[in-house]
Design a protein around this motif. Structure first.
Motif, PDB file in Angstrom:
ATOM      1  N   ILE A 127       0.855  -1.184   0.000  1.00 53.21           N
ATOM      2  CA  ILE A 127       0.000   0.000   0.000  1.00 53.21           C
ATOM      3  C   ILE A 127       0.896   1.241   0.000  1.00 53.21           C
ATOM      4  CG2 ILE A 127      -0.200   0.042   2.517  1.00 53.21           C
ATOM      5  CD1 ILE A 127      -3.059   1.139   2.106  1.00 53.21           C
ATOM      6  N   ASP A 128       0.513   2.217  -0.804  1.00 51.96           N
ATOM      7  CA  ASP A 128       1.288   3.455  -0.904  1.00 51.96           C
ATOM      8  C   ASP A 128       0.789   4.426   0.173  1.00 51.96           C
ATOM      9  OD1 ASP A 128       2.739   5.657  -1.578  1.00 51.96           O
ATOM     10  OD2 ASP A 128       2.184   5.671  -3.711  1.00 51.96           O
ATOM     11  N   ARG A 129       1.646   4.740   1.118  1.00 55.38           N
ATOM     12  CA  ARG A 129       1.271   5.638   2.209  1.00 55.38           C
ATOM     13  C   ARG A 129       1.379   7.115   1.812  1.00 55.38           C
ATOM     14  NH1 ARG A 129      -1.494   2.233   5.477  1.00 55.38           N
ATOM     15  NH2 ARG A 129      -0.221   0.517   6.255  1.00 55.38           N
ATOM     16  N   GLY A 130       1.970   7.348   0.632  1.00 53.98           N
ATOM     17  CA  GLY A 130       2.095   8.747   0.226  1.00 53.98           C
ATOM     18  C   GLY A 130       2.984   8.939  -0.971  1.00 53.98           C
ATOM     19  N   TYR A 131       2.430   8.763  -2.170  1.00 52.44           N
ATOM     20  CA  TYR A 131       3.111   9.024  -3.430  1.00 52.44           C
ATOM     21  C   TYR A 131       4.515   8.394  -3.497  1.00 52.44           C
ATOM     22  CZ  TYR A 131      -0.708  12.269  -4.122  1.00 52.44           C
ATOM     23  OH  TYR A 131      -1.959  12.804  -4.258  1.00 52.44           O
ATOM     24  N   GLY A 132       4.515   7.098  -3.533  1.00 54.52           N
ATOM     25  CA  GLY A 132       5.770   6.363  -3.677  1.00 54.52           C
ATOM     26  C   GLY A 132       6.309   5.784  -2.388  1.00 54.52           C
ATOM     27  N   ASN A 133       5.637   6.022  -1.296  1.00 55.14           N
ATOM     28  CA  ASN A 133       6.059   5.465  -0.005  1.00 55.14           C
ATOM     29  C   ASN A 133       5.355   4.118   0.216  1.00 55.14           C
ATOM     30  OD1 ASN A 133       7.095   5.092   2.564  1.00 55.14           O
ATOM     31  ND2 ASN A 133       5.602   6.454   3.530  1.00 55.14           N
ATOM     32  N   TRP A 134       5.779   3.128  -0.557  1.00 57.12           N
ATOM     33  CA  TRP A 134       5.126   1.820  -0.528  1.00 57.12           C
ATOM     34  C   TRP A 134       5.494   1.047   0.740  1.00 57.12           C
ATOM     35  CZ3 TRP A 134       1.385   0.547  -3.875  1.00 57.12           C
ATOM     36  CH2 TRP A 134       1.314   1.249  -5.082  1.00 57.12           C
ATOM     37  N   THR A 135       4.498   0.471   1.374  1.00 56.52           N
ATOM     38  CA  THR A 135       4.682  -0.317   2.592  1.00 56.52           C
ATOM     39  C   THR A 135       4.154  -1.721   2.370  1.00 56.52           C
ATOM     40  OG1 THR A 135       4.416   1.655   3.966  1.00 56.52           O
ATOM     41  CG2 THR A 135       4.142  -0.482   5.050  1.00 56.52           C
ATOM     42  N   ALA A 136       4.966  -2.697   2.753  1.00 59.53           N
ATOM     43  CA  ALA A 136       4.548  -4.098   2.615  1.00 59.53           C
ATOM     44  C   ALA A 136       3.572  -4.463   3.725  1.00 59.53           C
ATOM     45  CB  ALA A 136       5.765  -5.010   2.664  1.00 59.53           C
ATOM     46  N   LEU A 137       2.473  -5.090   3.359  1.00 54.81           N
ATOM     47  CA  LEU A 137       1.503  -5.596   4.325  1.00 54.81           C
ATOM     48  C   LEU A 137       1.825  -7.061   4.629  1.00 54.81           C
ATOM     49  CD1 LEU A 137      -1.722  -3.998   2.797  1.00 54.81           C
ATOM     50  CD2 LEU A 137      -0.232  -3.077   4.592  1.00 54.81           C
ATOM     51  N   GLN A 138       0.985  -7.704   5.399  1.00 54.35           N
ATOM     52  CA  GLN A 138       1.213  -9.103   5.756  1.00 54.35           C
ATOM     53  C   GLN A 138       1.150  -9.992   4.514  1.00 54.35           C
ATOM     54  OE1 GLN A 138       1.917 -10.342   8.882  1.00 54.35           O
ATOM     55  NE2 GLN A 138       2.232 -12.304   7.861  1.00 54.35           N
ATOM     56  N   SER A 139       2.203 -10.789   4.318  1.00 52.00           N
ATOM     57  CA  SER A 139       2.207 -11.705   3.174  1.00 52.00           C
ATOM     58  C   SER A 139       1.213 -12.839   3.410  1.00 52.00           C
ATOM     59  CB  SER A 139       3.601 -12.271   2.929  1.00 52.00           C
ATOM     60  OG  SER A 139       4.023 -13.053   4.018  1.00 52.00           O
ATOM     61  N   GLN A 140       0.795 -13.475   2.329  1.00 51.11           N
ATOM     62  CA  GLN A 140      -0.216 -14.527   2.396  1.00 51.11           C
ATOM     63  C   GLN A 140       0.275 -15.762   1.651  1.00 51.11           C
ATOM     64  OE1 GLN A 140      -3.392 -12.495   0.436  1.00 51.11           O
ATOM     65  NE2 GLN A 140      -3.440 -10.826   1.925  1.00 51.11           N
ATOM     66  N   LEU A 141       0.093 -16.909   2.265  1.00 52.78           N
ATOM     67  CA  LEU A 141       0.510 -18.174   1.666  1.00 52.78           C
ATOM     68  C   LEU A 141      -0.685 -19.100   1.561  1.00 52.78           C
ATOM     69  CD1 LEU A 141       2.702 -20.229   0.737  1.00 52.78           C
ATOM     70  CD2 LEU A 141       2.990 -20.828   3.170  1.00 52.78           C
ATOM     71  N   SER A 142      -0.865 -19.703   0.384  1.00 55.26           N
ATOM     72  CA  SER A 142      -1.926 -20.692   0.211  1.00 55.26           C
ATOM     73  C   SER A 142      -1.372 -21.881  -0.571  1.00 55.26           C
ATOM     74  CB  SER A 142      -3.133 -20.089  -0.521  1.00 55.26           C
ATOM     75  OG  SER A 142      -2.789 -19.745  -1.852  1.00 55.26           O
ATOM     76  N   VAL A 143      -1.893 -23.038  -0.245  1.00 58.89           N
ATOM     77  CA  VAL A 143      -1.498 -24.273  -0.940  1.00 58.89           C
ATOM     78  C   VAL A 143      -2.780 -25.026  -1.294  1.00 58.89           C
ATOM     79  CG1 VAL A 143      -0.257 -26.464  -0.805  1.00 58.89           C
ATOM     80  CG2 VAL A 143       0.673 -24.426   0.326  1.00 58.89           C
ATOM     81  N   SER A 144      -2.874 -25.431  -2.539  1.00 60.68           N
ATOM     82  CA  SER A 144      -4.005 -26.244  -2.980  1.00 60.68           C
ATOM     83  C   SER A 144      -3.477 -27.432  -3.764  1.00 60.68           C
ATOM     84  CB  SER A 144      -4.976 -25.415  -3.835  1.00 60.68           C
ATOM     85  OG  SER A 144      -4.309 -24.844  -4.947  1.00 60.68           O
TER      86      SER A 144
END
Length: 351
Positions: free
Chosen positions: A107-124
């Motif tokens: 998510i961009d917190r302010g014009y290029g200030n990208w912040t990583a959120l919680q990663s997600q893992l799925s297996v099928s």
């Protein structure tokens, strides 16, 4: 384990969705990646690592923690803008197709200030043509069980000296630090260490007993008593069975267990004649119950542990047995000296 394809979406220099399919032809089963430097060969290899383990090993001067494609990041920059990186790996294991998908939202917190959120893992996986989702929280365990197939091709007997394993890994033609394979396998519990040996992880006897045995089952109760050190005679008296019948029940039950951590020590157990205290002293990672498990499953050796017999032994655990024997001899020397000193003091005091 057969890797069928990997798909990268906005992962580092791979903008958009990029899919790489691997040969599954048994006669032409090698896929070669060709490309100039900085064109993404290392990134593809690292994408495997990230998808499976959740970590990647990029150079420190390349903002290694930031996985989002820079071109996409610039194009979508704006407050509260969202974007996603993902890697999808499709592989076949024991005749079943698995889809492993790891996502990293930003998510961009302010014009290029990208912040990583919680990663997600799925297996099928696909079973009888129907795709089924692995239960949440079980994903990494399933991945680890699949990856053991890879390690079994490198550690053929399940156990190797750590230096030798790292040497084998270093000889693989990889575009990233080879030791990361070992380090991540150790961190995720696929591999385990014991006295400078690395082995494919297995349950201990006590862990396996809880998984395999019903505590209300008579055979399980008999096995529990036996591995707690009770004699065949005492158990037989308790359950109104002969000693031979008790032995037969325990042998039959332990052979239903998969190979366990203690089985890595079956070689010295079958070679040397070591009593429980000696064996557990030489191998302190083996609990007393584990020793009793070995005594049920294997025939104990007949050769006493001495400097001479150890010099003839070529097995996996020679270094550890040598250290144990040396410590034992030093301890015996101290006891001997102490006795001599006591005699001298008595003689001196007599005069």
């Amino acid at each position: 384990m057969l890797i069928k394809s990997i798909t990268l979406h906005n992962f580092r220099q791979f903008k958009g969705k990029q899919k790489l399919e691997f040969s599954s032809d048994s006669d032409k089963n090698v896929t070669v990646l060709l490309g100039d430097n900085t064109f993404g060969k290392t990134t593809i290899l690292q994408s495997f690592n990230w998808c499976l383990y959740g970590v990647a090993d990029f150079p420190k001067d390349s903002n290694p923690e930031f996985l989002l494609n820079l071109e996409v990041a610039n194009e979508l920059a704006g407050v509260q803008q969202k974007c996603e990186v993902y890697v999808e790996l499709i592989l076949e294991h024991k005749g079943m197709e698995y889809i492993i998908l790891r996502k990293q939202p930003y998510i961009d917190r302010g014009y290029g200030n990208w912040t990583a959120l919680q990663s997600q893992l799925s297996v099928s996986y696909k079973e009888s043509g129907i795709t089924k989702q692995v239960r949440e929280g079980e994903e990494q365990r399933i991945i680890n069980s699949i990856l053991r197939a890879f390690w079994s091709t490198i550690i053929l007997e399940g156990i190797l000296p750590e230096d030798e394993l790292r040497l084998r890994i270093s000889k693989l033609a990889l575009d990233f630090t080879p030791s990361i394979l070992v380090d991540q396998a150790l961190a995720t519990g696929i591999l385990m260490t014991c006295n400078r040996m690395i082995m494919i992880s297995r349950d201990t006897f006590l862990d396996a007993f809880e998984k395999v045995c019903d505590p209300d089952d008579r055979a399980a109760q008999i096995l529990q008593f036996r591995t707690e050190g009770e004699s065949l005679q005492n158990i037989g008296d308790l359950f109104e069975l002969t000693r031979e019948r008790v032995r037969q029940i325990t042998v039959k039950l332990v052979h239903k267990f998969p190979l366990l951590f203690e089985d890595y020590f079956s070689e010295p157990y079958q070679y040397f004649h070591l009593l429980k205290a000696e064996f557990c002293g030489a191998f302190p990672d083996v609990a007393e119950e584990g020793y009793e498990y070995l005594s049920i499953r294997y025939q104990r050796g007949k050769i006493p542990l001495t400097s001479e017999s150890l010099s003839e032994y070529k097995g996996t655990w020679k270094t550890q047995l040598n250290a144990f024997l040396h410590e034992k001899e030093v301890c015996n020397d101290k006891k001997s000296v102490s006795k001599t000193e006591m005699v001298m003091r008595v003689l001196i005091s007599a005069y």
